[in-house]
Write an enzyme that holds these catalytic residues in place. Structure first.
Site, PDB file in Angstrom:
ATOM      1  CG  ASN A   1     -36.740 -34.025  55.727  1.00 38.39           C
ATOM      2  OD1 ASN A   1     -37.679 -33.234  55.823  1.00 38.39           O
ATOM      3  ND2 ASN A   1     -36.627 -35.102  56.481  1.00 38.39           N
TER       4      ASN A   1
ATOM      5  CE  LYS B   1     -48.709 -42.660  58.769  1.00 42.10           C
ATOM      6  NZ  LYS B   1     -49.985 -42.444  59.442  1.00 42.10           N
TER       7      LYS B   1
ATOM      8  CD1 TRP C   1     -46.637 -31.803  53.111  1.00 43.50           C
ATOM      9  CD2 TRP C   1     -45.441 -30.385  54.340  1.00 43.50           C
ATOM     10  NE1 TRP C   1     -47.511 -31.132  53.944  1.00 43.50           N
ATOM     11  CE2 TRP C   1     -46.796 -30.253  54.700  1.00 43.50           C
ATOM     12  CE3 TRP C   1     -44.506 -29.572  54.983  1.00 43.50           C
ATOM     13  CZ2 TRP C   1     -47.247 -29.360  55.679  1.00 43.50           C
ATOM     14  CZ3 TRP C   1     -44.941 -28.684  55.952  1.00 43.50           C
ATOM     15  CH2 TRP C   1     -46.299 -28.592  56.297  1.00 43.50           C
TER      16      TRP C   1
ATOM     17  CB  CYS D   1     -39.081 -33.452  52.405  1.00 42.37           C
ATOM     18  SG  CYS D   1     -39.759 -31.820  52.204  1.00 42.37           S
TER      19      CYS D   1
ATOM     20  CG  HIS E   1     -71.115 -24.725  78.893  1.00 45.51           C
ATOM     21  ND1 HIS E   1     -71.964 -24.132  79.785  1.00 45.51           N
ATOM     22  CD2 HIS E   1     -70.917 -25.980  79.360  1.00 45.51           C
ATOM     23  CE1 HIS E   1     -72.241 -24.973  80.768  1.00 45.51           C
ATOM     24  NE2 HIS E   1     -71.631 -26.120  80.526  1.00 45.51           N
TER      25      HIS E   1
ATOM     26  NE  ARG F   1     -39.890 -39.689  55.937  1.00 48.12           N
ATOM     27  CZ  ARG F   1     -39.464 -38.840  56.852  1.00 48.12           C
ATOM     28  NH1 ARG F   1     -39.372 -37.560  56.573  1.00 48.12           N
ATOM     29  NH2 ARG F   1     -39.128 -39.250  58.039  1.00 48.12           N
TER      30      ARG F   1
END
Ligand code: G6P
Length: 581
Positions: A95, A576, A71, A2, A486, A28
Protein backbone atom coordinates in the site's frame (compact mmCIF):
# COMPACT_ATOMS: atom_id res chain seq x y z
CA UNK A 1 -5.67 3.58 -0.17
CA UNK A 2 -5.48 -0.18 -0.76
CA UNK A 3 -6.31 -2.42 2.15
CA UNK A 4 -3.73 -4.95 3.28
CA UNK A 5 -4.19 -7.73 5.78
CA UNK A 6 -2.06 -10.62 7.00
CA UNK A 7 -2.67 -13.46 9.46
CA UNK A 8 -0.26 -15.93 11.09
CA UNK A 9 -0.80 -18.47 13.84
CA UNK A 10 -1.59 -22.04 14.65
CA UNK A 11 -5.21 -22.18 13.41
CA UNK A 12 -5.71 -23.29 9.83
CA UNK A 13 -8.15 -20.50 9.10
CA UNK A 14 -5.67 -17.83 8.02
CA UNK A 15 -6.83 -17.52 4.40
CA UNK A 16 -10.53 -17.55 5.37
CA UNK A 17 -9.87 -14.84 7.93
CA UNK A 18 -7.90 -12.73 5.47
CA UNK A 19 -10.67 -13.08 2.88
CA UNK A 20 -13.33 -12.11 5.45
CA UNK A 21 -11.31 -9.33 7.11
CA UNK A 22 -10.27 -7.75 3.82
CA UNK A 23 -13.94 -7.16 3.04
CA UNK A 24 -13.94 -4.78 6.00
CA UNK A 25 -11.13 -2.82 4.33
CA UNK A 26 -12.80 -2.70 0.95
CA UNK A 27 -13.55 1.00 1.37
CA UNK A 28 -9.79 1.56 0.96
CA UNK A 29 -9.96 0.35 -2.65
CA UNK A 30 -12.15 -2.00 -4.63
CA UNK A 31 -10.69 -2.36 -8.12
CA UNK A 32 -9.34 -5.88 -7.57
CA UNK A 33 -8.16 -8.16 -4.78
CA UNK A 34 -5.87 -11.06 -4.07
CA UNK A 35 -4.73 -13.44 -1.34
CA UNK A 36 -1.47 -15.39 -0.91
CA UNK A 37 -1.80 -18.30 1.47
CA UNK A 38 0.76 -20.71 2.86
CA UNK A 39 -0.20 -24.31 3.53
CA UNK A 40 1.79 -27.55 3.53
CA UNK A 41 2.24 -27.23 -0.26
CA UNK A 42 3.83 -23.77 -0.06
CA UNK A 43 2.54 -20.31 -1.03
CA UNK A 44 -0.42 -20.11 -3.40
CA UNK A 45 -1.94 -16.98 -4.88
CA UNK A 46 -5.57 -16.23 -5.81
CA UNK A 47 -6.48 -12.95 -7.53
CA UNK A 48 -9.68 -11.53 -8.97
CA UNK A 49 -10.64 -8.29 -10.67
CA UNK A 50 -13.62 -6.55 -9.04
CA UNK A 51 -14.83 -6.12 -5.50
CA UNK A 52 -13.79 -8.64 -2.88
CA UNK A 53 -17.34 -8.51 -1.49
CA UNK A 54 -18.46 -10.02 -4.81
CA UNK A 55 -15.52 -12.43 -5.05
CA UNK A 56 -15.14 -16.09 -4.14
CA UNK A 57 -12.28 -18.07 -2.68
CA UNK A 58 -11.89 -21.78 -2.15
CA UNK A 59 -11.46 -23.02 1.41
CA UNK A 60 -7.97 -24.05 2.52
CA UNK A 61 -5.87 -25.27 5.42
CA UNK A 62 -3.63 -22.24 5.39
CA UNK A 63 -1.99 -21.15 8.62
CA UNK A 64 -0.58 -17.97 7.10
CA UNK A 65 -2.00 -15.59 4.53
CA UNK A 66 -1.68 -12.05 3.22
CA UNK A 67 -4.30 -10.23 1.19
CA UNK A 68 -4.82 -6.96 -0.65
CA UNK A 69 -7.79 -4.94 -1.90
CA UNK A 70 -6.54 -2.55 -4.57
CA UNK A 71 -7.11 1.06 -5.57
CA UNK A 72 -5.13 1.33 -8.78
CA UNK A 73 -2.27 3.82 -8.89
CA UNK A 74 0.41 2.39 -11.21
CA UNK A 75 -1.17 0.35 -13.97
CA UNK A 76 -4.81 -0.26 -14.86
CA UNK A 77 -7.31 -2.57 -13.23
CA UNK A 78 -6.09 -5.96 -14.49
CA UNK A 79 -5.38 -9.34 -12.97
CA UNK A 80 -1.65 -8.93 -13.58
CA UNK A 81 -1.61 -5.62 -11.74
CA UNK A 82 -3.51 -7.05 -8.76
CA UNK A 83 -1.59 -7.98 -5.64
CA UNK A 84 0.03 -10.15 -4.29
CA UNK A 85 3.06 -9.96 -6.60
CA UNK A 86 5.50 -12.83 -6.72
CA UNK A 87 9.07 -12.59 -7.99
CA UNK A 88 11.15 -15.72 -7.40
CA UNK A 89 10.64 -16.80 -3.81
CA UNK A 90 9.18 -13.49 -2.65
CA UNK A 91 5.49 -12.52 -2.39
CA UNK A 92 4.51 -8.92 -1.66
CA UNK A 93 1.39 -6.87 -0.97
CA UNK A 94 1.91 -3.14 -0.91
CA UNK A 95 0.00 0.00 0.00
CA UNK A 96 1.51 3.34 -0.97
CA UNK A 97 3.69 4.57 -3.78
CA UNK A 98 7.27 3.63 -4.68
CA UNK A 99 7.91 6.99 -6.31
CA UNK A 100 11.32 6.15 -7.82
CA UNK A 101 10.39 2.60 -8.93
CA UNK A 102 10.98 3.23 -12.64
CA UNK A 103 14.71 3.77 -12.27
CA UNK A 104 15.00 0.34 -10.60
CA UNK A 105 12.58 -1.33 -13.00
CA UNK A 106 14.58 -0.13 -15.99
CA UNK A 107 17.82 -1.45 -14.48
CA UNK A 108 16.27 -4.85 -13.72
CA UNK A 109 14.38 -5.40 -16.94
CA UNK A 110 17.00 -7.78 -18.43
CA UNK A 111 17.10 -9.85 -15.27
CA UNK A 112 13.43 -9.96 -14.23
CA UNK A 113 10.44 -10.89 -16.34
CA UNK A 114 8.00 -8.28 -14.94
CA UNK A 115 4.38 -9.36 -15.26
CA UNK A 116 2.70 -6.12 -14.19
CA UNK A 117 2.92 -2.35 -14.62
CA UNK A 118 3.02 -1.79 -10.87
CA UNK A 119 5.61 -0.18 -8.64
CA UNK A 120 4.85 -2.95 -6.12
CA UNK A 121 6.26 -5.75 -8.27
CA UNK A 122 9.59 -3.89 -8.32
CA UNK A 123 9.72 -4.18 -4.51
CA UNK A 124 9.28 -7.96 -4.86
CA UNK A 125 12.00 -8.01 -7.53
CA UNK A 126 14.47 -6.05 -5.40
CA UNK A 127 13.83 -8.31 -2.42
CA UNK A 128 14.24 -11.41 -4.60
CA UNK A 129 17.65 -10.19 -5.80
CA UNK A 130 18.76 -9.43 -2.25
CA UNK A 131 17.76 -12.94 -1.13
CA UNK A 132 19.52 -14.46 -4.13
CA UNK A 133 22.65 -12.59 -3.12
CA UNK A 134 22.54 -14.20 0.29
CA UNK A 135 20.81 -11.58 2.45
CA UNK A 136 18.49 -12.64 5.23
CA UNK A 137 14.86 -11.43 4.98
CA UNK A 138 15.60 -8.82 7.62
CA UNK A 139 18.67 -7.53 5.76
CA UNK A 140 16.84 -7.59 2.44
CA UNK A 141 13.88 -5.64 3.80
CA UNK A 142 16.10 -3.11 5.55
CA UNK A 143 18.09 -2.43 2.41
CA UNK A 144 15.15 -2.37 -0.02
CA UNK A 145 13.15 -0.06 2.29
CA UNK A 146 16.03 2.39 2.21
CA UNK A 147 15.80 2.52 -1.60
CA UNK A 148 12.08 3.40 -1.65
CA UNK A 149 11.13 7.05 -1.90
CA UNK A 150 7.52 7.67 -0.90
CA UNK A 151 5.08 6.46 1.71
CA UNK A 152 4.42 2.75 1.95
CA UNK A 153 3.39 -0.28 3.99
CA UNK A 154 4.31 -3.77 2.81
CA UNK A 155 3.68 -7.33 3.89
CA UNK A 156 6.06 -9.97 2.58
CA UNK A 157 6.16 -13.77 2.56
CA UNK A 158 9.30 -15.65 1.65
CA UNK A 159 9.25 -19.22 0.30
CA UNK A 160 12.39 -19.89 2.30
CA UNK A 161 10.95 -19.35 5.78
CA UNK A 162 7.52 -19.26 7.43
CA UNK A 163 6.02 -16.07 8.77
CA UNK A 164 5.03 -12.64 7.48
CA UNK A 165 7.34 -9.64 7.41
CA UNK A 166 5.95 -6.12 7.62
CA UNK A 167 7.51 -2.71 7.10
CA UNK A 168 5.89 0.66 7.47
CA UNK A 169 6.87 4.15 6.43
CA UNK A 170 4.03 6.66 6.10
CA UNK A 171 1.15 4.22 5.50
CA UNK A 172 -0.61 2.63 8.46
CA UNK A 173 -0.03 -0.90 9.77
CA UNK A 174 -1.56 -2.15 13.00
CA UNK A 175 -1.11 -5.55 14.63
CA UNK A 176 -3.95 -7.40 16.32
CA UNK A 177 -2.95 -9.82 19.07
CA UNK A 178 -5.41 -12.68 19.43
CA UNK A 179 -5.18 -16.10 21.01
CA UNK A 180 -4.36 -18.55 18.23
CA UNK A 181 -3.60 -15.96 15.59
CA UNK A 182 -1.79 -12.67 15.04
CA UNK A 183 -3.11 -10.12 12.57
CA UNK A 184 -1.59 -7.17 10.73
CA UNK A 185 -3.68 -4.76 8.72
CA UNK A 186 -3.85 -1.27 7.35
CA UNK A 187 -6.92 -0.66 9.52
CA UNK A 188 -8.31 -2.13 12.73
CA UNK A 189 -11.74 -3.19 11.30
CA UNK A 190 -9.98 -6.01 9.39
CA UNK A 191 -9.49 -7.99 12.61
CA UNK A 192 -11.87 -6.31 15.02
CA UNK A 193 -14.14 -9.34 15.15
CA UNK A 194 -11.17 -11.39 16.35
CA UNK A 195 -9.44 -9.02 18.79
CA UNK A 196 -9.29 -5.44 20.05
CA UNK A 197 -5.77 -5.77 21.49
CA UNK A 198 -3.33 -4.00 19.21
CA UNK A 199 0.29 -2.95 18.71
CA UNK A 200 0.93 0.07 16.52
CA UNK A 201 3.77 -0.19 14.05
CA UNK A 202 5.33 3.25 13.70
CA UNK A 203 7.18 4.72 10.76
CA UNK A 204 10.50 3.06 9.96
CA UNK A 205 9.69 -0.02 11.96
CA UNK A 206 9.66 -3.64 10.89
CA UNK A 207 7.79 -6.61 12.33
CA UNK A 208 8.19 -10.34 11.84
CA UNK A 209 5.04 -12.34 12.61
CA UNK A 210 5.74 -16.05 13.15
CA UNK A 211 3.08 -18.23 14.74
CA UNK A 212 1.56 -16.04 17.43
CA UNK A 213 4.91 -14.39 18.18
CA UNK A 214 6.03 -11.04 16.81
CA UNK A 215 9.50 -9.47 16.77
CA UNK A 216 9.91 -5.75 16.15
CA UNK A 217 12.91 -3.74 14.96
CA UNK A 218 13.74 -0.15 14.27
CA UNK A 219 14.48 -0.07 10.57
CA UNK A 220 17.07 2.68 10.83
CA UNK A 221 19.15 1.43 13.78
CA UNK A 222 18.43 -2.29 13.44
CA UNK A 223 17.71 -2.44 17.18
CA UNK A 224 14.99 -4.70 18.54
CA UNK A 225 12.06 -2.87 20.12
CA UNK A 226 9.31 -3.76 22.56
CA UNK A 227 5.65 -2.97 21.90
CA UNK A 228 2.94 -2.33 24.40
CA UNK A 229 -0.41 -4.12 24.03
CA UNK A 230 -3.18 -1.53 23.77
CA UNK A 231 -6.91 -2.21 24.02
CA UNK A 232 -8.91 -0.16 21.53
CA UNK A 233 -12.53 0.80 21.93
CA UNK A 234 -14.34 0.06 18.69
CA UNK A 235 -17.91 -0.96 18.39
CA UNK A 236 -18.24 -3.90 15.97
CA UNK A 237 -21.95 -3.38 15.51
CA UNK A 238 -21.55 0.14 14.26
CA UNK A 239 -19.24 -1.17 11.52
CA UNK A 240 -22.14 -3.29 10.24
CA UNK A 241 -24.88 -2.27 7.77
CA UNK A 242 -27.59 -3.65 10.05
CA UNK A 243 -31.03 -3.50 8.45
CA UNK A 244 -30.00 -0.83 5.93
CA UNK A 245 -29.31 -1.55 2.27
CA UNK A 246 -26.19 0.65 2.26
CA UNK A 247 -23.71 2.09 4.71
CA UNK A 248 -24.33 5.56 3.29
CA UNK A 249 -27.97 5.74 4.35
CA UNK A 250 -27.22 4.00 7.64
CA UNK A 251 -24.58 6.62 8.39
CA UNK A 252 -26.82 9.50 7.31
CA UNK A 253 -29.57 8.30 9.65
CA UNK A 254 -27.11 7.75 12.48
CA UNK A 255 -26.68 11.52 12.60
CA UNK A 256 -29.74 11.48 14.85
CA UNK A 257 -27.26 10.38 17.57
CA UNK A 258 -23.76 11.03 16.30
CA UNK A 259 -23.94 14.82 16.48
CA UNK A 260 -24.83 14.55 20.16
CA UNK A 261 -21.81 12.25 20.60
CA UNK A 262 -19.50 14.76 18.88
CA UNK A 263 -20.81 17.55 21.11
CA UNK A 264 -19.98 15.51 24.17
CA UNK A 265 -16.28 16.41 24.34
CA UNK A 266 -13.99 16.30 27.33
CA UNK A 267 -13.90 19.95 28.47
CA UNK A 268 -10.28 19.64 29.61
CA UNK A 269 -9.28 18.56 26.11
CA UNK A 270 -11.23 21.44 24.58
CA UNK A 271 -9.48 23.83 26.96
CA UNK A 272 -6.07 22.37 26.12
CA UNK A 273 -6.89 22.76 22.42
CA UNK A 274 -8.01 26.39 22.75
CA UNK A 275 -5.09 27.28 25.01
CA UNK A 276 -2.74 26.04 22.30
CA UNK A 277 -4.67 28.09 19.72
CA UNK A 278 -4.52 31.22 21.84
CA UNK A 279 -0.79 30.83 22.43
CA UNK A 280 -0.10 30.39 18.72
CA UNK A 281 1.27 33.14 16.50
CA UNK A 282 -0.84 31.84 13.61
CA UNK A 283 -3.44 29.15 13.08
CA UNK A 284 -3.60 26.94 9.98
CA UNK A 285 -6.50 24.54 9.56
CA UNK A 286 -5.98 21.85 6.95
CA UNK A 287 -7.99 18.96 5.55
CA UNK A 288 -8.71 17.15 2.29
CA UNK A 289 -11.95 16.76 0.37
CA UNK A 290 -14.93 16.92 2.69
CA UNK A 291 -12.75 17.57 5.74
CA UNK A 292 -11.38 20.64 3.94
CA UNK A 293 -14.95 21.92 3.62
CA UNK A 294 -15.47 21.32 7.36
CA UNK A 295 -12.27 23.33 7.87
CA UNK A 296 -13.71 26.16 5.75
CA UNK A 297 -16.93 26.14 7.80
CA UNK A 298 -14.75 26.34 10.92
CA UNK A 299 -12.97 29.36 9.45
CA UNK A 300 -16.34 31.14 9.21
CA UNK A 301 -17.23 30.09 12.77
CA UNK A 302 -14.00 31.56 14.13
CA UNK A 303 -14.62 34.81 12.25
CA UNK A 304 -18.31 35.08 13.16
CA UNK A 305 -18.18 33.83 16.73
CA UNK A 306 -14.68 34.61 17.98
CA UNK A 307 -13.64 37.48 15.71
CA UNK A 308 -10.50 35.50 14.91
CA UNK A 309 -8.97 35.04 11.47
CA UNK A 310 -7.65 31.54 10.88
CA UNK A 311 -6.05 30.28 7.68
CA UNK A 312 -7.58 27.33 5.89
CA UNK A 313 -5.60 25.46 3.25
CA UNK A 314 -6.28 22.16 1.49
CA UNK A 315 -3.51 19.87 2.76
CA UNK A 316 -2.29 19.20 -0.77
CA UNK A 317 -1.78 22.96 -1.24
CA UNK A 318 0.21 23.64 1.92
CA UNK A 319 3.55 23.45 0.09
CA UNK A 320 3.25 27.10 -1.04
CA UNK A 321 2.52 28.25 2.52
CA UNK A 322 5.09 26.08 4.32
CA UNK A 323 7.29 29.03 5.23
CA UNK A 324 4.44 30.34 7.38
CA UNK A 325 4.39 27.18 9.47
CA UNK A 326 6.82 28.07 12.24
CA UNK A 327 7.52 26.98 15.83
CA UNK A 328 4.71 29.18 17.16
CA UNK A 329 2.14 28.03 14.58
CA UNK A 330 -0.81 25.86 15.59
CA UNK A 331 -1.64 23.39 12.85
CA UNK A 332 -5.20 22.06 13.16
CA UNK A 333 -5.75 18.93 11.05
CA UNK A 334 -9.25 17.73 10.31
CA UNK A 335 -9.41 14.16 9.03
CA UNK A 336 -11.96 11.38 9.34
CA UNK A 337 -9.39 8.60 8.92
CA UNK A 338 -6.38 10.38 10.40
CA UNK A 339 -4.25 8.66 7.74
CA UNK A 340 -4.57 10.85 4.65
CA UNK A 341 -1.11 11.14 3.07
CA UNK A 342 -1.39 14.83 2.15
CA UNK A 343 -2.17 15.65 5.77
CA UNK A 344 0.48 13.42 7.28
CA UNK A 345 3.11 15.03 5.10
CA UNK A 346 2.22 18.48 6.50
CA UNK A 347 2.20 17.01 10.01
CA UNK A 348 5.71 15.68 9.51
CA UNK A 349 6.84 19.10 8.30
CA UNK A 350 5.14 20.80 11.26
CA UNK A 351 6.90 18.40 13.64
CA UNK A 352 10.24 19.18 11.99
CA UNK A 353 9.84 22.91 12.72
CA UNK A 354 8.36 22.34 16.20
CA UNK A 355 4.93 23.72 15.33
CA UNK A 356 2.05 22.48 17.50
CA UNK A 357 -0.07 19.76 15.87
CA UNK A 358 -3.71 19.60 16.95
CA UNK A 359 -6.34 17.42 15.36
CA UNK A 360 -9.98 16.57 14.95
CA UNK A 361 -10.23 12.97 13.84
CA UNK A 362 -12.67 10.10 13.93
CA UNK A 363 -10.06 7.38 14.42
CA UNK A 364 -8.56 7.85 17.85
CA UNK A 365 -5.85 5.30 17.09
CA UNK A 366 -4.81 6.91 13.79
CA UNK A 367 -1.34 8.15 12.88
CA UNK A 368 -2.66 11.72 13.02
CA UNK A 369 -4.18 11.37 16.48
CA UNK A 370 -1.00 9.80 17.77
CA UNK A 371 1.10 12.65 16.33
CA UNK A 372 -1.07 15.37 17.89
CA UNK A 373 -0.53 17.31 21.09
CA UNK A 374 -4.32 17.33 21.50
CA UNK A 375 -6.56 15.12 19.36
CA UNK A 376 -10.28 15.74 19.69
CA UNK A 377 -12.23 12.58 18.80
CA UNK A 378 -15.21 13.03 16.45
CA UNK A 379 -16.76 9.94 18.05
CA UNK A 380 -19.26 9.10 15.31
CA UNK A 381 -18.13 5.45 15.05
CA UNK A 382 -16.65 3.78 11.96
CA UNK A 383 -17.67 5.50 8.73
CA UNK A 384 -17.62 2.94 5.94
CA UNK A 385 -19.34 4.60 2.97
CA UNK A 386 -16.81 6.42 0.81
CA UNK A 387 -18.96 9.55 0.82
CA UNK A 388 -18.50 11.14 4.23
CA UNK A 389 -21.70 12.07 6.06
CA UNK A 390 -21.77 11.57 9.83
CA UNK A 391 -18.04 12.36 10.13
CA UNK A 392 -18.66 15.66 8.30
CA UNK A 393 -21.33 16.83 10.72
CA UNK A 394 -19.17 15.60 13.61
CA UNK A 395 -16.24 17.69 12.35
CA UNK A 396 -18.43 20.77 11.82
CA UNK A 397 -19.84 20.33 15.33
CA UNK A 398 -16.37 20.35 16.86
CA UNK A 399 -15.29 23.34 14.75
CA UNK A 400 -18.30 25.24 16.07
CA UNK A 401 -17.61 24.20 19.64
CA UNK A 402 -13.97 25.29 19.36
CA UNK A 403 -14.91 28.72 18.00
CA UNK A 404 -17.17 29.22 21.02
CA UNK A 405 -14.52 27.91 23.40
CA UNK A 406 -12.03 30.34 21.84
CA UNK A 407 -14.54 33.18 22.34
CA UNK A 408 -15.10 32.09 25.96
CA UNK A 409 -18.75 31.37 25.15
CA UNK A 410 -18.49 27.58 25.34
CA UNK A 411 -21.77 27.10 27.21
CA UNK A 412 -23.66 29.20 24.69
CA UNK A 413 -22.17 27.18 21.82
CA UNK A 414 -23.07 23.96 23.58
CA UNK A 415 -26.68 25.15 23.95
CA UNK A 416 -26.96 25.98 20.23
CA UNK A 417 -25.52 22.61 19.25
CA UNK A 418 -27.73 20.65 21.62
CA UNK A 419 -30.76 22.44 20.19
CA UNK A 420 -29.59 21.67 16.64
CA UNK A 421 -29.00 18.01 17.50
CA UNK A 422 -32.51 17.70 18.93
CA UNK A 423 -34.00 19.37 15.84
CA UNK A 424 -32.02 17.11 13.52
CA UNK A 425 -33.41 14.16 15.43
CA UNK A 426 -36.93 15.38 14.63
CA UNK A 427 -36.08 16.36 11.07
CA UNK A 428 -34.74 12.98 9.96
CA UNK A 429 -37.83 10.84 9.60
CA UNK A 430 -39.26 8.61 6.86
CA UNK A 431 -41.59 11.34 5.54
CA UNK A 432 -38.70 13.77 5.20
CA UNK A 433 -36.68 11.15 3.33
CA UNK A 434 -39.63 10.36 1.03
CA UNK A 435 -40.04 14.03 0.20
CA UNK A 436 -36.35 14.34 -0.70
CA UNK A 437 -36.58 11.15 -2.76
CA UNK A 438 -39.48 12.68 -4.72
CA UNK A 439 -37.30 15.73 -5.48
CA UNK A 440 -34.42 13.43 -6.50
CA UNK A 441 -36.79 11.66 -8.95
CA UNK A 442 -37.57 14.98 -10.65
CA UNK A 443 -33.93 15.85 -11.29
CA UNK A 444 -32.25 12.45 -11.56
CA UNK A 445 -31.52 12.83 -15.28
CA UNK A 446 -30.02 16.28 -15.11
CA UNK A 447 -26.51 16.69 -16.48
CA UNK A 448 -25.67 19.78 -14.43
CA UNK A 449 -26.63 21.00 -11.01
CA UNK A 450 -25.47 24.14 -9.22
CA UNK A 451 -25.51 24.96 -5.53
CA UNK A 452 -25.15 28.40 -3.97
CA UNK A 453 -24.61 29.47 -0.38
CA UNK A 454 -23.43 32.59 1.40
CA UNK A 455 -21.08 32.95 4.41
CA UNK A 456 -20.74 29.67 6.33
CA UNK A 457 -23.17 28.07 3.88
CA UNK A 458 -20.66 28.65 1.08
CA UNK A 459 -18.44 25.74 2.28
CA UNK A 460 -21.65 23.70 2.48
CA UNK A 461 -22.39 24.54 -1.18
CA UNK A 462 -18.93 23.15 -2.00
CA UNK A 463 -19.48 20.08 0.16
CA UNK A 464 -22.93 19.57 -1.42
CA UNK A 465 -21.28 19.49 -4.83
CA UNK A 466 -18.78 16.86 -3.66
CA UNK A 467 -21.56 14.71 -2.22
CA UNK A 468 -23.66 14.84 -5.40
CA UNK A 469 -20.69 14.32 -7.74
CA UNK A 470 -19.16 11.38 -5.94
CA UNK A 471 -22.19 9.14 -5.68
CA UNK A 472 -24.45 10.25 -8.57
CA UNK A 473 -21.77 11.31 -11.11
CA UNK A 474 -23.91 14.35 -11.97
CA UNK A 475 -21.81 17.39 -12.78
CA UNK A 476 -22.46 19.48 -9.65
CA UNK A 477 -20.72 22.71 -8.68
CA UNK A 478 -20.96 24.90 -5.62
CA UNK A 479 -20.51 28.66 -5.57
CA UNK A 480 -20.53 31.54 -3.15
CA UNK A 481 -24.02 32.93 -3.77
CA UNK A 482 -22.79 36.36 -4.83
CA UNK A 483 -20.13 34.94 -7.15
CA UNK A 484 -22.48 33.10 -9.46
CA UNK A 485 -23.30 36.19 -11.47
CA UNK A 486 -19.61 36.78 -12.21
CA UNK A 487 -19.39 34.01 -14.77
CA UNK A 488 -21.09 30.72 -13.94
CA UNK A 489 -24.58 32.19 -14.49
CA UNK A 490 -23.80 31.85 -18.21
CA UNK A 491 -24.31 28.11 -17.73
CA UNK A 492 -27.93 28.46 -16.56
CA UNK A 493 -30.50 27.30 -19.12
CA UNK A 494 -34.23 26.66 -19.06
CA UNK A 495 -34.77 23.92 -16.46
CA UNK A 496 -31.25 23.86 -14.89
CA UNK A 497 -31.69 22.76 -11.28
CA UNK A 498 -30.06 25.05 -8.70
CA UNK A 499 -29.96 24.37 -4.98
CA UNK A 500 -30.13 27.51 -2.88
CA UNK A 501 -28.90 27.25 0.71
CA UNK A 502 -30.42 29.80 3.07
CA UNK A 503 -33.22 32.32 2.96
CA UNK A 504 -31.47 35.62 3.75
CA UNK A 505 -32.45 38.50 1.51
CA UNK A 506 -29.29 38.59 -0.57
CA UNK A 507 -29.29 34.87 -1.27
CA UNK A 508 -32.94 35.03 -2.26
CA UNK A 509 -32.03 37.87 -4.69
CA UNK A 510 -29.38 35.59 -6.17
CA UNK A 511 -31.95 32.80 -6.44
CA UNK A 512 -34.27 35.22 -8.26
CA UNK A 513 -31.48 36.10 -10.71
CA UNK A 514 -31.09 32.40 -11.43
CA UNK A 515 -34.81 31.83 -11.81
CA UNK A 516 -35.14 34.73 -14.28
CA UNK A 517 -32.73 32.82 -16.52
CA UNK A 518 -34.76 29.63 -16.43
CA UNK A 519 -33.30 27.84 -13.37
CA UNK A 520 -35.50 25.57 -11.27
CA UNK A 521 -34.86 26.42 -7.62
CA UNK A 522 -34.60 23.88 -4.81
CA UNK A 523 -34.45 25.83 -1.57
CA UNK A 524 -32.90 24.45 1.61
CA UNK A 525 -33.79 26.81 4.42
CA UNK A 526 -35.82 27.39 7.54
CA UNK A 527 -38.62 29.27 5.71
CA UNK A 528 -40.32 28.62 2.39
CA UNK A 529 -39.77 31.38 -0.17
CA UNK A 530 -41.88 32.27 -3.25
CA UNK A 531 -38.84 31.86 -5.51
CA UNK A 532 -38.45 28.21 -4.53
CA UNK A 533 -39.92 25.59 -6.87
CA UNK A 534 -39.16 22.91 -4.28
CA UNK A 535 -38.40 23.34 -0.62
CA UNK A 536 -36.44 21.12 1.77
CA UNK A 537 -37.05 22.46 5.23
CA UNK A 538 -34.27 22.59 7.81
CA UNK A 539 -34.54 23.82 11.39
CA UNK A 540 -33.09 27.13 12.53
CA UNK A 541 -29.71 26.41 14.09
CA UNK A 542 -28.50 30.03 14.31
CA UNK A 543 -24.79 30.22 13.41
CA UNK A 544 -24.61 26.41 13.34
CA UNK A 545 -26.79 26.39 10.19
CA UNK A 546 -24.13 24.52 8.12
CA UNK A 547 -24.67 21.54 10.37
CA UNK A 548 -28.34 21.13 9.56
CA UNK A 549 -28.13 22.25 5.92
CA UNK A 550 -25.86 19.49 4.63
CA UNK A 551 -28.11 16.64 5.79
CA UNK A 552 -30.90 16.98 3.15
CA UNK A 553 -28.18 17.08 0.48
CA UNK A 554 -26.68 13.87 1.78
CA UNK A 555 -30.11 12.23 1.50
CA UNK A 556 -30.65 13.73 -1.96
CA UNK A 557 -27.25 12.46 -3.16
CA UNK A 558 -28.01 8.97 -1.85
CA UNK A 559 -31.29 8.85 -3.77
CA UNK A 560 -29.66 10.24 -6.92
CA UNK A 561 -27.15 7.38 -6.72
CA UNK A 562 -29.88 4.74 -6.36
CA UNK A 563 -32.09 6.24 -9.07
CA UNK A 564 -29.16 6.37 -11.47
CA UNK A 565 -28.20 2.76 -10.67
CA UNK A 566 -24.93 3.41 -8.82
CA UNK A 567 -23.52 1.83 -5.68
CA UNK A 568 -23.51 4.73 -3.21
CA UNK A 569 -21.07 3.00 -0.88
CA UNK A 570 -18.34 2.40 -3.41
CA UNK A 571 -18.37 5.06 -6.10
CA UNK A 572 -16.17 4.59 -9.15
CA UNK A 573 -12.54 5.74 -8.99
CA UNK A 574 -12.72 6.74 -5.33
CA UNK A 575 -11.44 5.35 -2.06
CA UNK A 576 -12.24 6.24 1.50
CA UNK A 577 -8.78 6.56 2.92
CA UNK A 578 -6.29 8.20 0.58
CA UNK A 579 -2.85 7.21 1.80
CA UNK A 580 -1.05 8.11 -1.42
CA UNK A 581 -0.20 11.61 -2.61
C1 G6P B 1 -11.22 10.80 0.43
C2 G6P B 1 -12.63 10.47 0.81
C3 G6P B 1 -13.34 11.74 1.27
C4 G6P B 1 -12.57 12.42 2.39
C5 G6P B 1 -11.11 12.66 2.00
C6 G6P B 1 -10.28 13.06 3.21
O1 G6P B 1 -11.19 11.56 -0.73
O2 G6P B 1 -13.31 9.89 -0.27
O3 G6P B 1 -14.63 11.40 1.74
O4 G6P B 1 -13.18 13.62 2.70
O5 G6P B 1 -10.53 11.47 1.48
O6 G6P B 1 -10.22 11.97 4.09
P1 G6P B 1 -9.98 12.11 5.63
O7 G6P B 1 -9.96 10.71 6.13
O8 G6P B 1 -8.63 12.78 5.78
O9 G6P B 1 -11.06 12.94 6.21
Amino acid sequence: MCGIFGVTGTAKTAADNVFAGLKNLEYRGYDSWGVALRDTEGIQITKQVGKISEGTMEGSDAYEAVGHSRWATHGGVTLDNSHPHRVGGVVVVHNGIFENYLSYKTKLEDEIDFKSETDSEVIAALLHIEIQNGSSPQEALTHVSSLIEGRFAILVMFDSMPGIWAVRRGSPLILGRGGEQTYIASDIPAFLEMTNVVNYLDDNQMAYLHGVEVDFWDLLTGEEIEKRNIEVEWDIESADKGEHPHFMIKEILEQKETIARAINQDKEQIDAFTTALKKAGGIYIIGCGTAHKAAMATEYFFAQIAGKKVNVVAASEVESFKTFIRPNTALVCISQSGETADIMEVVEYAESVDATVLSITNVASSSLARASTVALPVKVGPEKAVASTKATTGQITIGFLLAHAYADTFTKGLGILLGAAANINDMINPRYEEHIESVAKKFKDTENLFIIGRASLYPIALEAAIKIQEVSYIHAQGFAAGELKHGPIALIEEGTPCIVLGDDQETISNATELKSRGAVIIGISTTEQPVFDHWLRVPDAELAQPLVSIIPIQILSYHFALLRGHDPDMPRNLAKSVTVK
